[in-house]
Design a protein around this motif. Structure first.
Motif, PDB file in Angstrom:
ATOM      1  N   LEU A 104       0.677  -1.040   0.097  1.00  0.00           N
ATOM      2  CA  LEU A 104       0.080   0.113   0.247  1.00  0.00           C
ATOM      3  C   LEU A 104       0.928   1.288   0.102  1.00  0.00           C
ATOM      4  CD1 LEU A 104      -2.795  -1.202   2.350  1.00  0.00           C
ATOM      5  CD2 LEU A 104      -3.023  -0.567  -0.129  1.00  0.00           C
ATOM      6  N   THR A 158       0.964   3.673  -4.943  1.00  0.00           N
ATOM      7  CA  THR A 158      -0.491   4.591  -4.190  1.00  0.00           C
ATOM      8  C   THR A 158      -1.811   4.413  -5.130  1.00  0.00           C
ATOM      9  OG1 THR A 158       0.455   6.179  -6.045  1.00  0.00           O
ATOM     10  CG2 THR A 158       1.404   6.447  -3.946  1.00  0.00           C
ATOM     11  N   GLU A 159      -1.612   3.753  -6.348  1.00  0.00           N
ATOM     12  CA  GLU A 159      -2.829   3.587  -7.125  1.00  0.00           C
ATOM     13  C   GLU A 159      -3.753   2.374  -6.519  1.00  0.00           C
ATOM     14  OE1 GLU A 159       0.189   1.236  -9.250  1.00  0.00           O
ATOM     15  OE2 GLU A 159       0.209   2.881  -8.040  1.00  0.00           O
ATOM     16  N   LEU A 160      -3.391   1.617  -5.409  1.00  0.00           N
ATOM     17  CA  LEU A 160      -3.965   0.746  -4.652  1.00  0.00           C
ATOM     18  C   LEU A 160      -4.654   1.585  -3.407  1.00  0.00           C
ATOM     19  CD1 LEU A 160      -1.541  -2.420  -4.007  1.00  0.00           C
ATOM     20  CD2 LEU A 160      -3.676  -2.189  -5.707  1.00  0.00           C
ATOM     21  N   GLU A 161      -6.138   1.120  -3.537  1.00  0.00           N
ATOM     22  CA  GLU A 161      -6.938   1.851  -2.433  1.00  0.00           C
ATOM     23  C   GLU A 161      -6.876   1.124  -1.237  1.00  0.00           C
ATOM     24  OE1 GLU A 161     -11.582   3.215  -1.883  1.00  0.00           O
ATOM     25  OE2 GLU A 161     -11.059   2.586  -3.632  1.00  0.00           O
ATOM     26  N   ASN A 162      -6.594   1.725  -0.050  1.00  0.00           N
ATOM     27  CA  ASN A 162      -6.513   1.395   1.197  1.00  0.00           C
ATOM     28  C   ASN A 162      -7.909   1.025   1.597  1.00  0.00           C
ATOM     29  OD1 ASN A 162      -5.757   0.121   3.798  1.00  0.00           O
ATOM     30  ND2 ASN A 162      -4.533   2.099   4.182  1.00  0.00           N
ATOM     31  N   ASP A 163      -8.584  -0.128   1.169  1.00  0.00           N
ATOM     32  CA  ASP A 163      -9.871  -0.495   1.370  1.00  0.00           C
ATOM     33  C   ASP A 163     -10.142  -1.766   1.218  1.00  0.00           C
ATOM     34  OD1 ASP A 163     -13.060   0.139   1.703  1.00  0.00           O
ATOM     35  OD2 ASP A 163     -12.741  -0.887  -0.332  1.00  0.00           O
ATOM     36  N   SER A 208     -12.018  -3.026  -2.147  1.00  0.00           N
ATOM     37  CA  SER A 208     -11.469  -2.744  -3.293  1.00  0.00           C
ATOM     38  C   SER A 208     -10.110  -3.864  -3.229  1.00  0.00           C
ATOM     39  CB  SER A 208     -10.811  -1.248  -3.142  1.00  0.00           C
ATOM     40  OG  SER A 208     -10.027  -1.008  -4.261  1.00  0.00           O
ATOM     41  N   LEU A 209      -9.482  -4.083  -2.391  1.00  0.00           N
ATOM     42  CA  LEU A 209      -8.266  -4.824  -2.446  1.00  0.00           C
ATOM     43  C   LEU A 209      -8.793  -6.262  -2.750  1.00  0.00           C
ATOM     44  CD1 LEU A 209      -6.234  -3.500   0.648  1.00  0.00           C
ATOM     45  CD2 LEU A 209      -5.626  -3.513  -1.873  1.00  0.00           C
TER      46      LEU A 209
END
Length: 256
Positions: free
Chosen positions: A169, A173-178, A181-182
């Motif tokens: 994460l 940065t394009e990965l959402e910390n959710d 979503s993951l």
């Protein structure tokens, strides 16, 4: 080591206006063809995409609107490209997920009935990912810069996995910390079309993966809501998705 070939193979790569398979266009295509007897030929075309090339995309491949303004469109090149690859298997880097799907869209848009029947594809990126170490220890070293002590003990592996996800994460940065979503990002489906809008369920039957019929068998919707087929065919869906859906409908009609 030379390739053992029963038929020609075309290695190819696309530069495009973006990464949307259904909407973006080719701005450059290069094909390197290898024949079973060892002969080789290559061809590269610049292509006028007929739509603007975004500045952020030009920053990646260096191709501007001005550079391709007087180049042929893909419609004008489609027959040449098809004639070069029509007797060949295909190979590329991430080609199964991007280059082949986008090429199929351009071909179908140009009126060329492209498909993958009677040919195979080799994705060199997949070979790389499968052959190079992809263990937890390797991931821990790569993402966290640490050697995983006591690998294959449940506690050590669990903590390493936790640390790796946090590091991923931080790195991407394009990965959402959710978590939802993951979960969607890490879920892999066996798909029937290139765009992943039609997948296979546990019974190996086609299902829709989007919209109000997400998770429902395609055959069921074709039977109970025939207008849905017409809506997809007339809406802004990838051409190859429409082709696959048509094939499913024809198969259903032929089995009645």
């Amino acid at each position: 080591m030379e390739l053992k070939l029963n038929k020609p193979i075309c290695f190819f790569d696309l530069e495009t206006t973006g990464i949307d398979i259904g909407k973006d266009r080719i701005v450059e295509i290069s094909i390197f063809k290898v024949f079973p007897n060892g002969n080789k030929e290559s061809k590269t075309w610049l292509v006028n995409p007929t739509i603007p090339i975004p500045p952020q995309t030009t920053a990646v491949h260096g191709i501007t609107d001005e550079k391709v303004a007087n180049e042929p469109t893909f419609n004008e090149l489609a027959t040449q490209v098809y004639n070069m690859i029509k007797d060949s298997d295909l190979a590329g880097f991430n080609s199964d997920r991007f280059d082949i799907p986008l090429l199929a869209e351009e071909m179908l848009r140009a009126g060329v009935d492209f498909d993958m029947k009677n040919r195979v594809s080799i994705d060199v990126q997949t070979v790389f990912h499968k052959m190079e170490e992809r263990t937890l220890s390797a991931a821990h070293k790569f993402y966290c810069g640490k050697t995983l002590e006591n690998a294959h003990s449940a506690e050590a592996d669990t903590m390493a996995t936790y640390e790796i996800l946090k590091a991923q994460l931080d790195r991407y940065t394009e990965l959402e910390n959710d978590m939802k979503s993951l979960s969607e990002f890490t879920t892999r489906k066996k798909i029937a079309d290139f765009a992943g809008m039609i997948a296979f369920d546990k019974d190996d039957e086609e299902i829709f993966t989007f919209g109000k019929h997400k998770g429902v068998k395609v055959n069921k919707i074709l039977e109970t809501e025939p207008g849905y087929f017409s809506w997809i065919q007339n809406a802004d869906f990838p051409l190859y998705t429409k082709k696959v859906l048509t094939a499913i409908k024809l198969r259903k009609l032929n089995t009645k």
